[in-house]
Scaffold this active site. Sequence first.
Site, short mmCIF file in Angstrom:
data_model
loop_
_atom_site.label_atom_id
_atom_site.label_comp_id
_atom_site.label_asym_id
_atom_site.label_seq_id
_atom_site.Cartn_x
_atom_site.Cartn_y
_atom_site.Cartn_z
N TYR A 143 -6.72 31.08 -16.37
CA TYR A 143 -6.90 30.81 -14.82
C TYR A 143 -5.74 30.09 -14.46
O TYR A 143 -5.19 30.05 -13.34
CB TYR A 143 -8.31 30.00 -14.71
CG TYR A 143 -9.47 30.86 -14.34
CD1 TYR A 143 -9.96 31.65 -15.04
CD2 TYR A 143 -10.29 30.48 -13.04
CE1 TYR A 143 -11.15 32.44 -15.03
CE2 TYR A 143 -11.44 31.27 -12.97
CZ TYR A 143 -11.49 32.11 -13.74
OH TYR A 143 -13.08 32.98 -13.44
N LYS A 189 -12.34 35.21 -28.89
CA LYS A 189 -12.09 36.83 -29.52
C LYS A 189 -10.84 36.69 -30.42
O LYS A 189 -9.92 37.17 -30.25
CB LYS A 189 -11.37 37.43 -28.06
CG LYS A 189 -11.20 38.92 -28.06
CD LYS A 189 -12.45 39.54 -28.33
CE LYS A 189 -12.06 41.35 -28.64
NZ LYS A 189 -13.19 42.03 -29.05
N ASP A 221 -17.54 39.81 -26.95
CA ASP A 221 -18.19 41.17 -26.54
C ASP A 221 -19.42 41.24 -27.19
O ASP A 221 -20.37 41.76 -26.57
CB ASP A 221 -17.31 42.37 -26.98
CG ASP A 221 -16.73 42.30 -28.37
OD1 ASP A 221 -16.93 41.24 -29.25
OD2 ASP A 221 -16.32 43.29 -28.86
N ASP A 245 -17.12 32.36 -17.51
CA ASP A 245 -17.11 32.71 -16.17
C ASP A 245 -18.05 33.98 -16.22
O ASP A 245 -19.04 34.06 -15.46
CB ASP A 245 -15.78 33.14 -15.49
CG ASP A 245 -15.85 33.85 -14.23
OD1 ASP A 245 -16.80 33.15 -13.33
OD2 ASP A 245 -15.21 34.81 -13.95
N ASP A 249 -22.60 34.06 -15.58
CA ASP A 249 -23.11 35.12 -14.63
C ASP A 249 -24.32 35.91 -15.48
O ASP A 249 -25.40 36.01 -14.91
CB ASP A 249 -22.13 36.23 -13.94
CG ASP A 249 -21.54 35.51 -12.69
OD1 ASP A 249 -21.66 34.48 -12.49
OD2 ASP A 249 -21.34 36.25 -11.82
C1 IPM Z 1 -17.57 30.69 -10.59
C2 IPM Z 1 -16.79 31.40 -9.75
C3 IPM Z 1 -15.19 31.11 -9.45
C4 IPM Z 1 -14.36 31.16 -10.76
C5 IPM Z 1 -14.42 31.73 -8.32
C6 IPM Z 1 -15.18 31.65 -7.02
C7 IPM Z 1 -13.14 31.13 -8.19
O1 IPM Z 1 -16.86 32.83 -10.03
O2 IPM Z 1 -17.36 29.35 -10.38
O3 IPM Z 1 -17.89 31.02 -11.70
O4 IPM Z 1 -14.03 32.33 -11.30
O5 IPM Z 1 -14.45 30.25 -11.48
MG MG Z 2 -17.84 33.13 -11.72
#
Ligand code: IPM
Ligand code: MG
Length: 354
Positions: A143, A189, A221, A245, A249
């Site tokens: 990032y 990885k 993975d 990230d 999710d």
């Molecule tokens: C998160 C989001 C952020 C990230 C975005 C909105 C920049 O996806 O907080 O996970 O990628 O960190």
């Molecule tokens: Mg995210």
Amino acid sequence: MAKTYNISIIKGDGIGPEIVDEAIKVLNAVGQKFDITFDYKEYLMGGIAYDKTGDPLPQETIDGVKNSDACLFGAIGGPKWDNLPREKRPESGLLRFRKNMGVFANLRPAIVYDELADASSLKPEVIKGVDIMVVRELIGGIYFGQPAGKDEQKGWNTMVYSVEEIERIAHVAFKLAMKRDKRVCSIDKANVLDVSQLWRETVEQVAKEYPEVELSHMYVDNAAMQLIANPKQFDVMLTGNIFGDILSDEASMLSGSIGLLPSASTGLDTAVYEPIHGSAPDIAGMGIANPIATISSASMMLRYSLDEIEAANAIDNAIKKAMKDGYRTGDLAAYDCKVKVNCSKMGDIIASNI
Ligand code: IPM
Ligand code: MG
């Protein structure tokens, strides 16, 4: 004696204001019960900050949050700002905010409420009892690594981690594991990336300081697959920025609704607490959002920044009771719902359960 805490509030965009209002309602209820005063100050960030000041992250916000005991954050972003130049976009403001605050450790729990086991796309027997904590490094890795850029022919980013950065996030993961089931699975990885090899070696070194914690390593993975195949095998998952990230999710979906899960971003001097979901512009202003992730973030704030464990437990139990009693916002109305409620009513119910 009554304690007072200075809480900075960033409501942000979309459903941000609605859900944060409900978390404040619940905080006030625990404040009353446990004789705690919360002094709130509101700051702008995201699209609304851009509209009002031309900058998605005004300096006043940085200073205000730095001077507070902790920050409660809603959500930012929306289609309205998607076509702005990159540095004016709400997401850039968020990344700059994290970097400025030095919040390097992002804690993202994924737990499954028993009553909602059917809400997951996975079989109830696979997910019942899941209790995972993703510990994601938040201000390094690909990032922020340099060089980064693009021209007409190419685009490039760099995944960099220093030993120091890996060590400090690894300590967070091991310390948390000590309070949980004492297992850390470090994600990398290392079969392909040099940076991941350094990650693995460094985590091995840190692990020596925590002999009670069992450390394992997993390629990212495979981890993506294992999260779906057998999520109960995980206790703490330790990851770099981009792997965390993605995996957080995925982990959030085990619980059925992204509207339930909180997060904490902690650093050296301050910490930011926010739901892991976004600003949901499609339902903004309709009053139907699920405020539980934000209310639960307020509980994390009490637990991790303010050391008000009893108050935090009171919020967690109040949420569980609302779930058990069958109150559901629209996102979960199909699951064991006895009373369908809107955002503000859900806040009322949880506050009254306190
Ligand atoms: C998160 C989001 C952020 C990230 C975005 C909105 C920049 O996806 O907080 O996970 O990628 O960190
Ligand atoms: Mg995210």
